[in-house]
Design a protein around this motif. Structure first.
Motif, mmCIF file in Angstrom:
data_model
loop_
_atom_site.group_PDB
_atom_site.id
_atom_site.type_symbol
_atom_site.label_atom_id
_atom_site.label_comp_id
_atom_site.label_asym_id
_atom_site.label_seq_id
_atom_site.Cartn_x
_atom_site.Cartn_y
_atom_site.Cartn_z
ATOM 1 N N THR A 1 0.826 -1.195 0.000
ATOM 2 C CA THR A 1 0.000 0.000 0.000
ATOM 3 C C THR A 1 0.868 1.256 0.000
ATOM 4 O OG1 THR A 1 -1.793 -1.116 1.152
ATOM 5 C CG2 THR A 1 -1.736 1.293 1.308
ATOM 6 N N ALA B 1 -0.283 4.635 0.501
ATOM 7 C CA ALA B 1 -1.352 5.573 0.832
ATOM 8 C C ALA B 1 -0.810 6.997 0.916
ATOM 9 C CB ALA B 1 -1.998 5.178 2.160
ATOM 10 N N ARG C 1 -7.645 9.625 2.349
ATOM 11 C CA ARG C 1 -6.324 9.010 2.461
ATOM 12 C C ARG C 1 -6.440 7.569 1.988
ATOM 13 N NH1 ARG C 1 -1.410 9.952 4.013
ATOM 14 N NH2 ARG C 1 -0.072 8.260 4.738
ATOM 15 N N ALA C 2 -5.725 7.252 0.908
ATOM 16 C CA ALA C 2 -5.815 5.920 0.316
ATOM 17 C C ALA C 2 -4.645 5.722 -0.629
ATOM 18 C CB ALA C 2 -7.136 5.746 -0.427
ATOM 19 N N ASP C 3 -4.540 4.520 -1.159
ATOM 20 C CA ASP C 3 -3.597 4.226 -2.233
ATOM 21 C C ASP C 3 -4.292 4.632 -3.539
ATOM 22 O OD1 ASP C 3 -2.372 2.869 -4.445
ATOM 23 O OD2 ASP C 3 -1.337 1.575 -3.012
ATOM 24 N N LYS D 1 -5.033 1.738 -6.060
ATOM 25 C CA LYS D 1 -6.047 0.784 -5.627
ATOM 26 C C LYS D 1 -7.433 1.411 -5.646
ATOM 27 C CE LYS D 1 -2.950 -2.180 -2.971
ATOM 28 N NZ LYS D 1 -2.688 -2.889 -1.706
ATOM 29 N N TRP E 1 -7.733 -1.832 3.131
ATOM 30 C CA TRP E 1 -7.414 -0.518 3.709
ATOM 31 C C TRP E 1 -8.313 -0.190 4.903
ATOM 32 C CZ3 TRP E 1 -8.787 1.540 -1.692
ATOM 33 C CH2 TRP E 1 -10.142 1.848 -1.803
ATOM 34 N N LEU F 1 -13.781 4.697 2.656
ATOM 35 C CA LEU F 1 -12.344 4.902 2.830
ATOM 36 C C LEU F 1 -12.149 6.056 3.790
ATOM 37 C CD1 LEU F 1 -10.878 6.691 -0.321
ATOM 38 C CD2 LEU F 1 -13.305 6.376 0.017
ATOM 39 N N SER F 2 -10.945 6.149 4.327
ATOM 40 C CA SER F 2 -10.653 7.156 5.355
ATOM 41 C C SER F 2 -10.746 8.561 4.789
ATOM 42 C CB SER F 2 -9.266 6.923 5.940
ATOM 43 O OG SER F 2 -9.199 5.676 6.607
#
Length: 320
Positions: free
Chosen positions: A172, A174, A210-212, A215, A294, A313-314
């Motif tokens: 990941t 992120a 906040r993520a990849d 993905k 995630w 997701l965050s």
């Protein structure tokens, strides 16, 4: 001199493995990990028979003969190894127990990935073989071009399979970014399909997440392509976003027929009742795997006249 001292120092308690030191079938010492594993203190265990502490004849027999074995105890995979010292020396022997549950889980994931590769690659490879065999012979230019197009379609399918399978296993990366970046990338990649299908595609409000990014893009592509494929031709596809506390909910909505089993459709090799063509049945399984990786959730539900395929997701609240 024995490698195992009769009076081990406190360093033994720092070992992640559970260690039982014993002599002549009697416990001499438990380290901290062994205390946690068997739920008995070192003081109470000392001087007791091995069977009273280990509570398994299998482990007692292993301690007598030495060697290795693996046990499944309360859903945990334990690798057990007995290191014997000659009985005549009066030295201490050791039972070392390591929790390999996570290792076994990763092995199972790799086996599953190999099975997916074997199953999913079979069809496009066979298609490419047929195309190449046909192109060995003389044929009209129009027919030749048709075979070339078929071959390119199979190559594109192979490329998507590789991408789908690889994304879930990449480390990941992120970062914090506006989700509109992912929407813009998805829009560019889907522009040709949107134009061919006459599908209006729209995206919701921007959110800082906040993520990849790669993905997240893969999740969006899978869901939007499904919506265009299984919804009515020309039917609008909407991607909506909503901030919910510490996370953002993203929903891809289409005007397709209701999905009768919204939970099982996320299982591997499962396709919707209206599915056609050569789909792999892996798209939603991959979506859920990535999202859960995630720390989010993925699900499907009916919202009025539309299907909603959702994930979380965050969020980075208050930074937009």
């Amino acid at each position: 001199m024995s490698l195992l001292s009769e009076r081990p120092d406190h360093w033994i308690d720092a070992l992640p493995q559970a260690v039982v030191l014993y002599r002549s079938g009697t416990v001499q010492r438990l380290n901290a990990a062994a205390v946690r594993l068997w739920g008995v203190t070192d003081d109470r265990a000392r001087g007791r028979p091995l069977l009273e502490v280990l509570r398994r004849h299998t482990l007692e027999a292993l301690c007598e003969r030495g060697g290795e074995l693996e046990l499944d105890v309360a859903g945990r995979a334990l690798r057990c190894q007995a290191l014997l010292e000659p009985a005549t020396s009066g030295a201490i022997s050791a039972l070392i127990v390591e929790d390999v549950t996570e290792h076994r889980r990763r092995e199972a994931e790799l086996r599953e990935a190999a099975a997916i590769l074997s199953h999913e690659f079979r069809t496009p490879v066979a298609g490419l073989r047929g195309v190449l065999e046909a192109l060995e012979y003389q044929m009209p230019a129009e027919m030749q071009q048709n075979f070339v197009r078929q071959g390119l379609q199979e190559v594109e399918r192979l490329a998507r399979l590789v991408e789908d399978l690889a994304v879930g296993f990449r480390p990941t990366r992120a970062r914090t970014f506006p989700i509109s970046e992912a929407f813009a990338r998805a829009s560019r990649l889907l522009a040709q399909d949107v134009a061919q299908n006459g599908t209006p595609l729209s995206f919701g409000e921007d959110q800082l997440v906040r993520a990849d990014p790669d993905k997240l893009l893969q999740v969006l592509l899978n869901l939007i392509e499904n919506a265009m494929k299984y919804g009515p031709r020309g039917g609008a596809v909407q991607v909506e976003t909503q901030a919910r506390g510490g996370f953002v909910e993203v929903a891809v909505l289409d005007l397709g027929a209701p999905v009768p089993d919204t939970d099982n459709i996320f299982r591997a090799h499962t396709r919707g009742p209206g599915a056609s063509g050569n789909g792999s049945g892996m798209g939603l399984y991959i979506v859920r795997s990535i999202v859960e990786g995630w720390g989010g959730q993925a699900w499907a539900e009916r919202r009025g006249e539309r299907n909603a395929f959702c994930f979380t997701l965050s969020s980075v609240a208050g930074m937009m």
